[in-house]
Design a protein around this motif. Sequence first.
Motif, PDB file in Angstrom:
ATOM      1  N   LEU A 209       0.842  -1.186   0.000  1.00  0.00           N
ATOM      2  CA  LEU A 209       0.000   0.000   0.000  1.00  0.00           C
ATOM      3  C   LEU A 209       0.880   1.239   0.000  1.00  0.00           C
ATOM      4  O   LEU A 209       1.697   1.430   0.891  1.00  0.00           O
ATOM      5  CB  LEU A 209      -0.891   0.017   1.242  1.00  0.00           C
ATOM      6  CG  LEU A 209      -2.214  -0.715   1.116  1.00  0.00           C
ATOM      7  CD1 LEU A 209      -2.918  -0.733   2.462  1.00  0.00           C
ATOM      8  CD2 LEU A 209      -3.109  -0.082   0.084  1.00  0.00           C
ATOM      9  N   PRO A 210       0.731   2.101  -0.978  1.00  0.00           N
ATOM     10  CA  PRO A 210       1.553   3.313  -1.039  1.00  0.00           C
ATOM     11  C   PRO A 210       0.910   4.451  -0.267  1.00  0.00           C
ATOM     12  O   PRO A 210      -0.285   4.451  -0.003  1.00  0.00           O
ATOM     13  CB  PRO A 210       1.559   3.637  -2.531  1.00  0.00           C
ATOM     14  CG  PRO A 210       0.206   3.170  -2.983  1.00  0.00           C
ATOM     15  CD  PRO A 210      -0.128   1.946  -2.149  1.00  0.00           C
ATOM     16  N   HIS A 211       1.702   5.415   0.098  1.00  0.00           N
ATOM     17  CA  HIS A 211       1.162   6.673   0.616  1.00  0.00           C
ATOM     18  C   HIS A 211       0.759   7.533  -0.572  1.00  0.00           C
ATOM     19  O   HIS A 211       1.473   7.615  -1.562  1.00  0.00           O
ATOM     20  CB  HIS A 211       2.215   7.421   1.437  1.00  0.00           C
ATOM     21  CG  HIS A 211       2.503   6.797   2.754  1.00  0.00           C
ATOM     22  ND1 HIS A 211       1.696   6.959   3.843  1.00  0.00           N
ATOM     23  CD2 HIS A 211       3.521   5.990   3.158  1.00  0.00           C
ATOM     24  CE1 HIS A 211       2.210   6.298   4.873  1.00  0.00           C
ATOM     25  NE2 HIS A 211       3.311   5.700   4.479  1.00  0.00           N
TER      26      HIS A 211
ATOM     27  N   GLN B 227      -5.920  11.231  -6.864  1.00  0.00           N
ATOM     28  CA  GLN B 227      -4.862  11.087  -5.863  1.00  0.00           C
ATOM     29  C   GLN B 227      -5.179  10.017  -4.824  1.00  0.00           C
ATOM     30  O   GLN B 227      -4.305   9.652  -4.023  1.00  0.00           O
ATOM     31  CB  GLN B 227      -4.621  12.433  -5.155  1.00  0.00           C
ATOM     32  CG  GLN B 227      -4.122  13.536  -6.072  1.00  0.00           C
ATOM     33  CD  GLN B 227      -2.856  13.152  -6.802  1.00  0.00           C
ATOM     34  OE1 GLN B 227      -1.931  12.607  -6.220  1.00  0.00           O
ATOM     35  NE2 GLN B 227      -2.810  13.424  -8.102  1.00  0.00           N
ATOM     36  N   ALA B 228      -6.408   9.513  -4.823  1.00  0.00           N
ATOM     37  CA  ALA B 228      -6.778   8.466  -3.865  1.00  0.00           C
ATOM     38  C   ALA B 228      -6.224   7.126  -4.325  1.00  0.00           C
ATOM     39  O   ALA B 228      -6.086   6.867  -5.525  1.00  0.00           O
ATOM     40  CB  ALA B 228      -8.296   8.379  -3.737  1.00  0.00           C
ATOM     41  N   SER B 229      -5.916   6.269  -3.369  1.00  0.00           N
ATOM     42  CA  SER B 229      -5.559   4.896  -3.683  1.00  0.00           C
ATOM     43  C   SER B 229      -6.828   4.052  -3.720  1.00  0.00           C
ATOM     44  O   SER B 229      -7.883   4.468  -3.245  1.00  0.00           O
ATOM     45  CB  SER B 229      -4.591   4.344  -2.633  1.00  0.00           C
ATOM     46  OG  SER B 229      -3.364   5.017  -2.677  1.00  0.00           O
TER      47      SER B 229
ATOM     48  N   GLU C 290      -8.355  -9.059  -5.753  1.00  0.00           N
ATOM     49  CA  GLU C 290      -7.559  -9.269  -6.965  1.00  0.00           C
ATOM     50  C   GLU C 290      -8.435  -9.548  -8.185  1.00  0.00           C
ATOM     51  O   GLU C 290      -8.155  -9.058  -9.296  1.00  0.00           O
ATOM     52  CB  GLU C 290      -6.595 -10.437  -6.735  1.00  0.00           C
ATOM     53  CG  GLU C 290      -5.686 -10.736  -7.910  1.00  0.00           C
ATOM     54  CD  GLU C 290      -4.789 -11.925  -7.640  1.00  0.00           C
ATOM     55  OE1 GLU C 290      -4.106 -12.351  -8.595  1.00  0.00           O
ATOM     56  OE2 GLU C 290      -4.769 -12.422  -6.499  1.00  0.00           O
ATOM     57  N   LYS C 291      -9.522 -10.279  -7.992  1.00  0.00           N
ATOM     58  CA  LYS C 291     -10.349 -10.640  -9.139  1.00  0.00           C
ATOM     59  C   LYS C 291     -11.088  -9.459  -9.742  1.00  0.00           C
ATOM     60  O   LYS C 291     -11.569  -9.523 -10.874  1.00  0.00           O
ATOM     61  CB  LYS C 291     -11.346 -11.737  -8.756  1.00  0.00           C
ATOM     62  CG  LYS C 291     -12.337 -11.352  -7.670  1.00  0.00           C
ATOM     63  CD  LYS C 291     -13.212 -12.544  -7.300  1.00  0.00           C
ATOM     64  CE  LYS C 291     -14.169 -12.217  -6.153  1.00  0.00           C
ATOM     65  NZ  LYS C 291     -15.001 -13.398  -5.797  1.00  0.00           N
TER      66      LYS C 291
ATOM     67  N   VAL D 145      -3.343   1.202  -7.214  1.00  0.00           N
ATOM     68  CA  VAL D 145      -4.282   0.124  -6.898  1.00  0.00           C
ATOM     69  C   VAL D 145      -3.590  -0.965  -6.098  1.00  0.00           C
ATOM     70  O   VAL D 145      -2.516  -1.448  -6.475  1.00  0.00           O
ATOM     71  CB  VAL D 145      -4.885  -0.480  -8.185  1.00  0.00           C
ATOM     72  CG1 VAL D 145      -5.810  -1.646  -7.850  1.00  0.00           C
ATOM     73  CG2 VAL D 145      -5.632   0.591  -8.977  1.00  0.00           C
ATOM     74  N   ARG D 146      -4.213  -1.344  -5.009  1.00  0.00           N
ATOM     75  CA  ARG D 146      -3.780  -2.506  -4.226  1.00  0.00           C
ATOM     76  C   ARG D 146      -4.774  -3.629  -4.487  1.00  0.00           C
ATOM     77  O   ARG D 146      -5.966  -3.480  -4.198  1.00  0.00           O
ATOM     78  CB  ARG D 146      -3.728  -2.178  -2.746  1.00  0.00           C
ATOM     79  CG  ARG D 146      -3.452  -3.397  -1.839  1.00  0.00           C
ATOM     80  CD  ARG D 146      -3.541  -2.992  -0.373  1.00  0.00           C
ATOM     81  NE  ARG D 146      -3.363  -4.119   0.519  1.00  0.00           N
ATOM     82  CZ  ARG D 146      -2.208  -4.592   0.942  1.00  0.00           C
ATOM     83  NH1 ARG D 146      -1.085  -4.063   0.486  1.00  0.00           N
ATOM     84  NH2 ARG D 146      -2.140  -5.602   1.784  1.00  0.00           N
ATOM     85  N   ALA D 147      -4.325  -4.728  -5.004  1.00  0.00           N
ATOM     86  CA  ALA D 147      -5.181  -5.893  -5.244  1.00  0.00           C
ATOM     87  C   ALA D 147      -4.826  -6.960  -4.216  1.00  0.00           C
ATOM     88  O   ALA D 147      -3.704  -7.467  -4.226  1.00  0.00           O
ATOM     89  CB  ALA D 147      -4.973  -6.416  -6.657  1.00  0.00           C
ATOM     90  N   TYR D 148      -5.756  -7.237  -3.317  1.00  0.00           N
ATOM     91  CA  TYR D 148      -5.451  -8.207  -2.264  1.00  0.00           C
ATOM     92  C   TYR D 148      -6.013  -9.581  -2.631  1.00  0.00           C
ATOM     93  O   TYR D 148      -6.977  -9.700  -3.380  1.00  0.00           O
ATOM     94  CB  TYR D 148      -6.008  -7.742  -0.913  1.00  0.00           C
ATOM     95  CG  TYR D 148      -7.510  -7.740  -0.813  1.00  0.00           C
ATOM     96  CD1 TYR D 148      -8.205  -8.883  -0.420  1.00  0.00           C
ATOM     97  CD2 TYR D 148      -8.241  -6.593  -1.108  1.00  0.00           C
ATOM     98  CE1 TYR D 148      -9.595  -8.880  -0.336  1.00  0.00           C
ATOM     99  CE2 TYR D 148      -9.625  -6.584  -1.032  1.00  0.00           C
ATOM    100  CZ  TYR D 148     -10.292  -7.735  -0.647  1.00  0.00           C
ATOM    101  OH  TYR D 148     -11.661  -7.741  -0.578  1.00  0.00           O
TER     102      TYR D 148
END
Length: 255
Positions: A6-8, A37-39, A44-45, A57-60
Amino acid sequence: MTMNPLPHNDSAVRVVLVAITKHGAQQTAQLARQLPQASVCVAEKFAPLMAGLPNLVRAYNGAFRDEIATLFTEFDQVVFFVSLGAVVRLIAPHLKSKDEDPGVLVVDDAGQFVIPVLSGHVGGANAMAEQVAGLLGATAVLTTASDVGKTIAVDILGRELGWKVEAPKLNITRVSAHVVNGEPVAVVQEAGSPNWWTRPTPLPATIHQFKKFEDVDLNHFKAVLWITHAEVTAERWQQLDERLVVYRPPQAQVA
């Protein structure tokens, strides 16, 4: 397995938009286009639904509950496209205090309502809810008393102007109660920008403004909000007991 760290966000307020269903992910993508600017955090799917977005984008992959601790650590505002009940259960083990917890918001499945769930004032969730609602054409559902009553939010007065609150927490609680209950309250402004009242409605009639502390008849007011650069003596704090909250504007601000 978690795919990406997860980035800042580069913006001052770190925002993440979160979804766990396909429909929620579609709503997230719609809002993400307006908040570049939002993450974004999605299963993942559903990551392909974010294709073409400028957002990080964070895909968990795995149990969503395992993502909550990281979201709370990495972000200032967490916007869930998840049911309110599920969000309450998910965040409950991670709650610390309103001074530490991020703002938490829920957008309903139809995209009609935006509900601040946690840290409405200090954490900024109320302001974020109004911003998100404006972007979605939705309604922000604010339940904090000062917002419903359109009066002063004692704990964050002048925050956008750089003011610092100086008072015991008990004072803030007691004075807030006097304000929202419509009891007479004196606002003494000896310093700072005069543009601290930003609501579109008039200042409530129960709030009385003064330029000098000496002009206030303390017998007539339940509480005093004192905006000043002056020293507040121990005797003054004792005199007013739990009725005083002091605000410190930057030295360059003059009333």
